[in-house]
Design a protein around this motif. Structure first.
Motif, short mmCIF file in Angstrom:
data_model
loop_
_atom_site.label_atom_id
_atom_site.label_comp_id
_atom_site.label_asym_id
_atom_site.label_seq_id
_atom_site.Cartn_x
_atom_site.Cartn_y
_atom_site.Cartn_z
N TRP A 31 -45.36 91.67 116.19
CA TRP A 31 -44.04 91.37 116.04
C TRP A 31 -43.11 92.40 116.55
O TRP A 31 -43.30 93.66 116.13
N GLN A 32 -41.95 92.26 117.08
CA GLN A 32 -41.12 93.44 117.34
C GLN A 32 -39.73 93.02 117.18
O GLN A 32 -39.44 91.51 117.63
N ILE A 33 -38.67 93.43 116.48
CA ILE A 33 -37.44 92.90 116.21
C ILE A 33 -36.34 94.14 116.95
O ILE A 33 -36.74 95.27 116.90
N PHE A 34 -35.50 93.41 117.56
CA PHE A 34 -34.36 94.28 117.97
C PHE A 34 -32.88 93.60 117.78
O PHE A 34 -32.76 92.26 118.06
N PHE A 35 -31.98 94.09 117.24
CA PHE A 35 -30.57 93.57 116.87
C PHE A 35 -29.62 94.65 117.61
O PHE A 35 -29.85 95.47 117.38
N ASP A 36 -28.92 93.93 118.37
CA ASP A 36 -27.87 94.79 119.15
C ASP A 36 -26.51 94.62 118.46
O ASP A 36 -26.14 93.54 118.30
N ASP A 37 -26.02 95.55 118.31
CA ASP A 37 -24.32 95.44 117.51
C ASP A 37 -24.55 94.69 116.26
O ASP A 37 -23.76 93.94 116.30
N PHE A 38 -25.35 95.42 115.67
CA PHE A 38 -25.67 94.75 114.29
C PHE A 38 -24.91 95.04 113.25
O PHE A 38 -24.43 96.39 113.02
N GLN A 39 -24.33 93.92 112.41
CA GLN A 39 -23.47 94.24 111.20
C GLN A 39 -23.68 93.47 110.29
O GLN A 39 -23.80 92.01 110.51
N ILE A 40 -23.82 93.85 108.92
CA ILE A 40 -24.19 93.04 107.74
C ILE A 40 -23.46 93.56 106.70
O ILE A 40 -23.33 94.67 106.35
N GLN A 41 -23.30 92.60 105.62
CA GLN A 41 -22.69 92.69 104.40
C GLN A 41 -22.91 91.82 103.39
O GLN A 41 -22.81 90.64 103.67
N GLY A 42 -23.83 92.19 102.21
CA GLY A 42 -24.16 91.35 101.53
C GLY A 42 -23.46 91.41 100.00
O GLY A 42 -24.06 90.44 98.90
N PHE A 43 -22.50 92.22 99.81
CA PHE A 43 -21.84 92.24 98.53
C PHE A 43 -20.32 92.81 98.72
O PHE A 43 -19.83 93.39 99.78
N SER A 65 -17.01 80.82 97.59
CA SER A 65 -16.33 81.87 98.05
C SER A 65 -17.67 82.65 98.98
O SER A 65 -18.65 82.42 98.65
N THR A 66 -17.28 83.07 99.93
CA THR A 66 -17.85 83.92 100.74
C THR A 66 -18.70 85.20 100.16
O THR A 66 -18.11 86.15 99.50
N CYS A 67 -20.04 85.22 100.19
CA CYS A 67 -20.83 86.40 99.83
C CYS A 67 -21.62 87.09 100.56
O CYS A 67 -22.19 88.29 100.28
N ILE A 68 -21.97 86.55 101.82
CA ILE A 68 -22.80 87.35 102.86
C ILE A 68 -22.14 87.04 104.21
O ILE A 68 -21.76 85.91 104.61
N LEU A 69 -22.06 87.95 105.10
CA LEU A 69 -21.59 88.10 106.33
C LEU A 69 -22.65 88.70 107.48
O LEU A 69 -23.01 89.81 106.94
N LEU A 70 -22.70 88.19 108.25
CA LEU A 70 -23.80 88.68 109.58
C LEU A 70 -22.97 88.54 110.78
O LEU A 70 -22.86 87.37 111.25
N TRP A 71 -23.44 89.47 111.75
CA TRP A 71 -23.04 89.48 113.09
C TRP A 71 -23.85 90.30 113.89
O TRP A 71 -24.19 91.28 113.37
N ALA A 72 -24.19 89.78 115.27
CA ALA A 72 -24.87 90.78 115.86
C ALA A 72 -24.67 90.12 117.56
O ALA A 72 -24.42 89.10 117.60
N GLU A 73 -24.72 90.94 118.57
CA GLU A 73 -24.70 90.54 119.83
C GLU A 73 -25.86 90.02 120.56
O GLU A 73 -25.96 88.89 120.89
#
Length: 465
Positions: A388-400, A251-259
């Motif tokens: 270091w530098q981090i940049f996430f564009d149009d970021f979406q995440i769900q872990g639960f 079963s899916t438990c984590i989803l991640l998406w980003a541009e």
């Protein structure tokens, strides 16, 4: 003859340059342009401009040179005073009965291949005669069907024949329809004469300016190589790339998406950046998720890469936790840490203060960054996070609480009081204050108790020294 041809070519180039300078001051209103060739000939394919792009003078010259490179050099230019894409929609039968179309002859001529540019700068269409003239080194001849019928054209001699067509843009829409129908009859007569004389030709139909100002952006600019008049094909919209999906026990438990998933490292006096999105999202892309795990209270998503920024092994790790908060009487999840592991070294960023959402929701943000307006901050000074530098564009995440392969309702990072809302509130407050002050001043106005009567004694005002 060669000398005359050289002088004519140089004169044409000078004229084109001067006209370009004059046209640069004009506003680039959008005008359609369509070109086709006689039976037995086909236009060369042209690379379609990007959607929403207005074709400039230089681009139009390039398109015409490419499209007309394999067609006859007997050119017919039908130049209307005004024309817009809406004219074809209203009078061309695009959405209605094609028997009612006023462009019957034009439609019949476009049964072979055609070039259709719905959005061309009016300054470019104003120079189309000069562009065609320079292409064949022949001066334009302004004609009408009656004059053309009396001429005997030679298929081996290049000629540029220009036919000026009127346009009625008044309030009477029937008069406009009748004028366009008459123009189409002129086009039909000219093409019939060319066919009767067995002279191959290349025709261009456009206008000097738009017939109306469109409220919305014009349709996508592209070439049409089909049998339909001006029913331009819409570019197929690309489906969104699927998110990264981690499954535990089927079963899916984590989803991640980003541009974009951009990570930058400062070394040798400059920032070196790398975008992980192409290796993470998309059809046929299967990122390595070894080391990932999830349960009811803790989720850990590990993205494994190789040969990134000169590192043999590179890991991008998202650590999320689910907690119950008594104040809100509900469960929330936070993205506590973002780890970077590279060849045995670490860089850790803390995001728990800014990246959070109800446990039943997903978290989404237009931009998640560790530099400008940072949502991610270095977790400790002992590791290498400052490099270091981090940049996430149009970021979406769900872990639960993931149900299926789709994100739950998104809790967006944008606050309710955006800068636009604050500007509106402050402006409204200033207007209310000005109005209140004005009403207060009006209410303070008082009339005089006595008025000066010219027939009676004058009002004396005592003066004090």
């Amino acid at each position: 003859m060669a000398a005359l041809r050289t002088v004519s070519g140089n004169t044409g180039m000078i004229s084109l340059f001067l006209l370009c300078v004059i046209a640069a001051a004009k506003s680039d209103e959008q005008v359609p342009l369509v070109a086709w060739a006689s039976d037995g000939f086909a236009l060369s394919p042209v690379n379609a401009p990007s959607a929403g792009h207005t074709v400039s003078v230089e681009e139009l010259e390039s398109h015409l040179n490419t499209a007309l490179s394999t067609t006859p050099h007997n050119l017919l230019l039908f130049l209307q005073d005004k024309l817009s894409v809406d004219d074809f929609t209203l009078y061309g039968g695009v959405f209605g009965n094609k028997q009612d179309s006023v462009f019957k002859n034009l439609e019949a001529a476009l049964l072979s291949s055609s070039l259709w540019l719905p959005s061309v700068s009016s300054s470019a269409t104003a120079l189309v005669s000069t562009l065609l003239q320079n292409q064949i080194d022949a001066a334009p001849l302004y004609m009408n069907p009656d004059t053309l019928a009396q001429l005997r054209l030679n298929a081996s001699v290049a000629a540029l024949l220009v036919f000026r067509l009127p346009y009625s843009g008044g309030a009477d829409m029937m008069s406009t329809k009748e004028v366009l129908s008459g123009n189409d009859e002129v086009i039909g007569q000219v093409l019939s004469i060319m066919k009767a004389q067995s002279v191959p030709y290349t025709a261009v139909f456009t206008a000097l300016g738009p017939s109306r100002v469109l409220e919305e952006a014009s349709p996508a600019v592209h070439s049409v190589w089909s049998r339909s008049l001006l029913q331009s094909r819409r570019e197929e919209t690309t489906a969104p790339k699927p998110p990264v999906e981690f499954k535990e026990k089927g079963s899916t438990c984590i989803l991640l998406w980003a541009e974009k998933l951009v990570v930058s490292q400062y070394r040798s006096g400059k920032w070196e950046r790398h975008d992980f999105a192409p290796k993470t999202f998309g059809e046929g892309v299967a990122p390595d998720l070894s080391g990932s795990s999830c349960n009811e209270t803790h989720s850990r998503l590990v993205l494994n890469y190789e040969d990134v920024l000169d590192y043999r092994s590179f890991k991008l790790i998202f650590v999320m936790n689910r907690r119950h908060y008594k104040v809100s009487a509900r469960h929330w999840f936070t993205m506590d840490l973002v780890h970077l592991e590279y060849d045995g070294k670490n860089a850790t960023f803390n995001g728990s203060r800014h990246i959070y959402a109800p446990a039943e929701y997903s978290y989404r943000c237009e931009s998640v960054s560790s530099s400008r307006y940072p949502q991610l901050s270095p977790h400790s000074d002992k590791d290498n996070a400052n490099d270091w530098q981090i940049f996430f564009d149009d970021f979406q995440i769900q872990g639960f609480n993931v149900a299926g392969k789709d994100f739950s309702y998104a809790s967006d990072c944008a606050s309710f009081f955006t800068p636009g809302i604050w500007m509106g509130l402050v402006t409204s407050l200033l207007m209310v204050l000005v109005l209140t002050y004005g009403l207060h001043m009006i209410m303070q106005l008082r009339t005089m108790d006595r008025f000066d009567d010219p027939k009676g004694p004058a009002i004396s005002v005592p003066q004090t020294e």
